[in-house]
Design a protein around this motif. Structure first.
Motif, PDB file in Angstrom:
ATOM      1  N   GLY A  65       0.813  -1.217   0.000  1.00 30.71           N
ATOM      2  CA  GLY A  65       0.000   0.000   0.000  1.00 30.71           C
ATOM      3  C   GLY A  65       0.841   1.259   0.000  1.00 30.71           C
ATOM      4  O   GLY A  65       0.563   2.209  -0.740  1.00 30.71           O
ATOM      5  N   GLY A  66       1.890   1.301   0.829  1.00 30.14           N
ATOM      6  CA  GLY A  66       2.728   2.490   0.904  1.00 30.14           C
ATOM      7  C   GLY A  66       3.585   2.691  -0.325  1.00 30.14           C
ATOM      8  O   GLY A  66       3.732   3.817  -0.821  1.00 30.14           O
ATOM      9  N   ASN A 216     -10.552   3.640  -7.228  1.00 28.76           N
ATOM     10  CA  ASN A 216      -9.402   2.990  -7.851  1.00 28.76           C
ATOM     11  C   ASN A 216      -9.416   1.501  -7.508  1.00 28.76           C
ATOM     12  O   ASN A 216      -9.226   1.130  -6.355  1.00 28.76           O
ATOM     13  CB  ASN A 216      -8.104   3.638  -7.356  1.00 28.76           C
ATOM     14  N   PRO A 217      -9.643   0.609  -8.482  1.00 27.26           N
ATOM     15  CA  PRO A 217      -9.771  -0.827  -8.175  1.00 27.26           C
ATOM     16  C   PRO A 217      -8.543  -1.416  -7.490  1.00 27.26           C
ATOM     17  O   PRO A 217      -8.666  -2.222  -6.563  1.00 27.26           O
ATOM     18  CB  PRO A 217      -9.998  -1.468  -9.551  1.00 27.26           C
ATOM     19  N   GLU A 218      -7.340  -1.021  -7.957  1.00 27.66           N
ATOM     20  CA  GLU A 218      -6.129  -1.562  -7.343  1.00 27.66           C
ATOM     21  C   GLU A 218      -5.980  -1.104  -5.897  1.00 27.66           C
ATOM     22  O   GLU A 218      -5.598  -1.876  -5.016  1.00 27.66           O
ATOM     23  CB  GLU A 218      -4.900  -1.120  -8.155  1.00 27.66           C
ATOM     24  N   MET A 219      -6.288   0.174  -5.666  1.00 27.92           N
ATOM     25  CA  MET A 219      -6.205   0.706  -4.307  1.00 27.92           C
ATOM     26  C   MET A 219      -7.247   0.052  -3.409  1.00 27.92           C
ATOM     27  O   MET A 219      -6.978  -0.261  -2.244  1.00 27.92           O
ATOM     28  CB  MET A 219      -6.404   2.225  -4.324  1.00 27.92           C
ATOM     29  N   LEU A 220      -8.440  -0.174  -3.959  1.00 31.25           N
ATOM     30  CA  LEU A 220      -9.504  -0.814  -3.188  1.00 31.25           C
ATOM     31  C   LEU A 220      -9.098  -2.230  -2.788  1.00 31.25           C
ATOM     32  O   LEU A 220      -9.352  -2.668  -1.659  1.00 31.25           O
ATOM     33  CB  LEU A 220     -10.796  -0.846  -3.999  1.00 31.25           C
ATOM     34  N   TYR A 221      -8.426  -2.935  -3.704  1.00 35.90           N
ATOM     35  CA  TYR A 221      -8.011  -4.310  -3.407  1.00 35.90           C
ATOM     36  C   TYR A 221      -7.031  -4.349  -2.230  1.00 35.90           C
ATOM     37  O   TYR A 221      -7.173  -5.154  -1.303  1.00 35.90           O
ATOM     38  CB  TYR A 221      -7.373  -4.936  -4.644  1.00 35.90           C
ATOM     39  N   ILE A 226      -5.852  -4.819   3.750  1.00 36.45           N
ATOM     40  CA  ILE A 226      -5.497  -4.241   5.050  1.00 36.45           C
ATOM     41  C   ILE A 226      -6.628  -4.435   6.047  1.00 36.45           C
ATOM     42  O   ILE A 226      -6.422  -4.875   7.186  1.00 36.45           O
ATOM     43  CB  ILE A 226      -5.168  -2.742   4.899  1.00 36.45           C
ATOM     44  N   LEU A 227      -7.861  -4.133   5.630  1.00 40.30           N
ATOM     45  CA  LEU A 227      -9.011  -4.300   6.513  1.00 40.30           C
ATOM     46  C   LEU A 227      -9.241  -5.768   6.858  1.00 40.30           C
ATOM     47  O   LEU A 227      -9.493  -6.116   8.011  1.00 40.30           O
ATOM     48  CB  LEU A 227     -10.269  -3.737   5.843  1.00 40.30           C
ATOM     49  N   GLY A 228      -9.136  -6.622   5.844  1.00 41.00           N
ATOM     50  CA  GLY A 228      -9.416  -8.038   6.047  1.00 41.00           C
ATOM     51  C   GLY A 228      -8.428  -8.721   6.964  1.00 41.00           C
ATOM     52  O   GLY A 228      -8.778  -9.640   7.705  1.00 41.00           O
ATOM     53  N   ALA A 229      -7.179  -8.265   6.941  1.00 41.07           N
ATOM     54  CA  ALA A 229      -6.137  -8.899   7.756  1.00 41.07           C
ATOM     55  C   ALA A 229      -5.996  -8.256   9.126  1.00 41.07           C
ATOM     56  O   ALA A 229      -5.150  -8.654   9.912  1.00 41.07           O
ATOM     57  CB  ALA A 229      -4.800  -8.843   7.019  1.00 41.07           C
ATOM     58  N   THR A 230      -6.819  -7.255   9.411  1.00 39.26           N
ATOM     59  CA  THR A 230      -6.645  -6.511  10.661  1.00 39.26           C
ATOM     60  C   THR A 230      -7.038  -7.340  11.872  1.00 39.26           C
ATOM     61  O   THR A 230      -6.250  -7.541  12.795  1.00 39.26           O
ATOM     62  CB  THR A 230      -7.473  -5.211  10.623  1.00 39.26           C
ATOM     63  N   LEU A 437     -12.235 -10.264  -0.277  1.00 40.76           N
ATOM     64  CA  LEU A 437     -10.805 -10.537  -0.358  1.00 40.76           C
ATOM     65  C   LEU A 437     -10.555 -11.993  -0.739  1.00 40.76           C
ATOM     66  O   LEU A 437      -9.700 -12.300  -1.573  1.00 40.76           O
ATOM     67  CB  LEU A 437     -10.133 -10.216   0.982  1.00 40.76           C
ATOM     68  N   LEU A 438     -11.340 -12.891  -0.155  1.00 31.91           N
ATOM     69  CA  LEU A 438     -11.203 -14.315  -0.452  1.00 31.91           C
ATOM     70  C   LEU A 438     -11.513 -14.596  -1.912  1.00 31.91           C
ATOM     71  O   LEU A 438     -10.756 -15.274  -2.621  1.00 31.91           O
ATOM     72  CB  LEU A 438     -12.145 -15.102   0.452  1.00 31.91           C
ATOM     73  N   ILE A 439     -12.618 -14.036  -2.401  1.00 29.59           N
ATOM     74  CA  ILE A 439     -13.030 -14.252  -3.803  1.00 29.59           C
ATOM     75  C   ILE A 439     -11.985 -13.696  -4.755  1.00 29.59           C
ATOM     76  O   ILE A 439     -11.582 -14.342  -5.721  1.00 29.59           O
ATOM     77  CB  ILE A 439     -14.411 -13.612  -4.058  1.00 29.59           C
ATOM     78  N   ASP A 440     -11.512 -12.458  -4.482  1.00 30.54           N
ATOM     79  CA  ASP A 440     -10.536 -11.826  -5.365  1.00 30.54           C
ATOM     80  C   ASP A 440      -9.221 -12.599  -5.382  1.00 30.54           C
ATOM     81  O   ASP A 440      -8.587 -12.744  -6.427  1.00 30.54           O
ATOM     82  CB  ASP A 440     -10.270 -10.381  -4.917  1.00 30.54           C
ATOM     83  N   THR A 441      -8.803 -13.093  -4.209  1.00 27.11           N
ATOM     84  CA  THR A 441      -7.535 -13.816  -4.141  1.00 27.11           C
ATOM     85  C   THR A 441      -7.627 -15.134  -4.884  1.00 27.11           C
ATOM     86  O   THR A 441      -6.728 -15.504  -5.652  1.00 27.11           O
ATOM     87  CB  THR A 441      -7.148 -14.067  -2.670  1.00 27.11           C
ATOM     88  N   VAL A 442      -8.730 -15.860  -4.678  1.00 27.82           N
ATOM     89  CA  VAL A 442      -8.901 -17.166  -5.335  1.00 27.82           C
ATOM     90  C   VAL A 442      -9.038 -17.003  -6.838  1.00 27.82           C
ATOM     91  O   VAL A 442      -8.527 -17.811  -7.624  1.00 27.82           O
ATOM     92  CB  VAL A 442     -10.136 -17.900  -4.739  1.00 27.82           C
ATOM     93  N   SER A 443      -9.693 -15.908  -7.277  1.00 33.35           N
ATOM     94  CA  SER A 443      -9.957 -15.729  -8.705  1.00 33.35           C
ATOM     95  C   SER A 443      -8.771 -15.103  -9.448  1.00 33.35           C
ATOM     96  O   SER A 443      -8.837 -14.940 -10.654  1.00 33.35           O
ATOM     97  CB  SER A 443     -11.187 -14.839  -8.910  1.00 33.35           C
ATOM     98  N   GLY A 444      -7.686 -14.765  -8.705  1.00 30.36           N
ATOM     99  CA  GLY A 444      -6.536 -14.332  -9.476  1.00 30.36           C
ATOM    100  C   GLY A 444      -5.670 -13.319  -8.820  1.00 30.36           C
ATOM    101  O   GLY A 444      -4.681 -12.948  -9.428  1.00 30.36           O
TER     102      GLY A 444
END
Length: 444
Positions: A65-66, A216-221, A226-230, A437-444
């Protein structure tokens, strides 16, 4: 199991062993004198919980992110931390008000098949968390001492004996060890921020939410990452147990005071976690983003840190902080594993046996993947561990909010309606983001 309609809990026949019985109510708390003495007496559990919010699994998202988007995602780290503060406060409230940790509460509230599914899910989360810690520690040992990743992973098995030694000396020794490593981590990043000298205005501006985060899709991902792993699922089980190590009066008045002090403790500690996570992103923005370098791997950050800053010790401080983070996280994962197994199943194993079993399950895939695919394989394994954590999170957050909003179970300590609404909103947001996050990670 026998019913208990008065409290809303189902209780087993026979006396219930308290959570972490070997250290239950073992830390004296002064109820007279200055508030500083009481705060110090209650300080400790919050810092142990905060470890999960700055473990090696969080580093990748902060670095990405940074380095890619500068300071923009600082707002996401801040919002994530505020949500964590609320959920950990609920966890402490549950443990103090009911005398149950979250695992015991789930066992007493749900039918046995449901409890078994929740136990399996939580064990998978602890193994996934342990996997991230093994990888992080092995990478740190490789960067600092040149130890091959496989050798570093095998060395991490020794921490089972470290935990056993600390626990044998008393719970305060364990807390002191955790706090000492947190001071090292904070000191390393404070020094790196001083070296990087980021622009103050840009840093402060990063804490203001930007529409770009959504558009921004990349920034949102990365923001979802960050939110999902918090919120680490095992932290909710851990906190509900270790707050009971304090020797507060088991009366309504004593519990009320204990809840207040435990909430203050965890809030202060999680603000430290906010500093560390923000510091990782700030350093990445000031060092990598400013030089047009996009960083996705921990090893890549280590290699670039000193050359870009022009300070030879910068990379070493980065690796020391990573090693301290990995060591710290293994201690809390050990306790969480014990709490979950004893709470759900009433199975009591020697601490060293429980630790070695959990650690062996984490070490084996690291060794195999490293032998076959090399360092790139461990990076993918680290991502996979975060996906497993995301899958488990709803199984911890939803029961916690259900219990703490139920006046039959919590009595006078059930949270007020406005807080309950906020808690459900936070729970729903975390669950939705983790699923995405799970769906996006599994799908690519």
């Amino acid at each position: 199991m026998s019913g208990n309609s008065e409290t809303g809990w189902r209780t087993a026949s026979g006396a219930e062993r308290p959570s972490l019985s070997e250290v239950h109510a073992s830390v004296a708390v002064p109820w007279h004198g200055s508030w500083v003495r009481r705060l110090i007496a209650f300080s400790g559990p919050g810092y142990m919980v905060s470890v999960g919010y700055m473990d090696p699994g969080n580093w990748a998202t902060d670095l990405a992110g940074g380095s890619k988007f500068g300071y923009t995602l600082l707002a996401v780290i801040m919002i994530s931390n505020l949500m964590a503060i609320l959920l950990q406060a609920l966890s402490a409230r549950l443990g103090i008000a009911t005398g149950r940790d979250l695992a015991q509460a789930c066992r007493d509230a749900y039918p046995r098949p449901v409890g078994f599914v929740l136990w399996i899910a939580c064990e998978l989360a602890i193994i996934a968390c342990d996997l991230a810690e093994v990888i992080g520690t092995a990478i740190a040992l490789n960067l600092l001492f040149g130890i091959p990743l496989i050798g570093g992973a095998l060395i991490t098995a020794l921490d089972a004996f470290l935990v056993l030694l600390l626990m044998s000396k008393g719970f305060r020794f364990l807390e002191a060890f955790i706090v000492a490593l947190l001071i090292i981590i904070s000191g390393c990043f404070a020094a790196q921020i001083a070296m990087a000298a980021p622009p103050i205005a840009a840093v402060l501006g990063g804490f203001v939410p930007s529409p770009q985060i959504v558009t921004n899709p990349e920034m949102l991902y990365i923001a979802i990452g960050i939110l999902g792993a918090t919120v680490m699922p095992h932290n909710l089980y851990l906190h509900s147990s270790i707050v009971q190590t304090r020797q507060y009066e088991r009366t309504d008045e004593g519990k009320g005071q204990a809840i207040r002090w435990a909430t203050v403790d965890s809030t202060i500690a999680l603000m430290l976690a906010l500093f560390v996570n923000a510091a990782i992103l700030i350093v990445a923005a000031a060092v990598f983003h400013a030089h047009g370098k996009e960083v996705t791997e921990i090893e890549q950050a280590y290699a670039l840190m000193s050359p870009l800053l022009g300070v030879g010790i910068a990379s070493v401080l980065f690796a020391i902080a990573l090693l301290a983070s990995g060591l710290n996280s293994t201690v809390t994962a050990t306790l969480a594993g014990q709490i979950v197994m004893e709470g759900f199943l009433r199975i009591r194993l020697p601490h060293w046996m429980r630790r070695l079993i959990t650690r062996a399950i984490a070490i084996v895939p690291v060794v195999i993947v490293t032998a076959i695919y090399g360092e790139s394989g461990t990076g993918k394994l680290l991502i996979f561990s975060q996906v497993i954590l995301s899958m488990q999170l709803p199984f911890a957050v939803i029961p916690l909010v259900m219990f703490t909003t139920d006046a039959r179970k919590m009595g006078r300590f059930a949270i007020p309606r406005p807080v309950a609404v906020l808690a459900w909103i936070v729970a729903a947001l975390i669950v939705v983001l983790n699923v995405k996050l799970l769906i996006d990670t599994v799908s690519g």
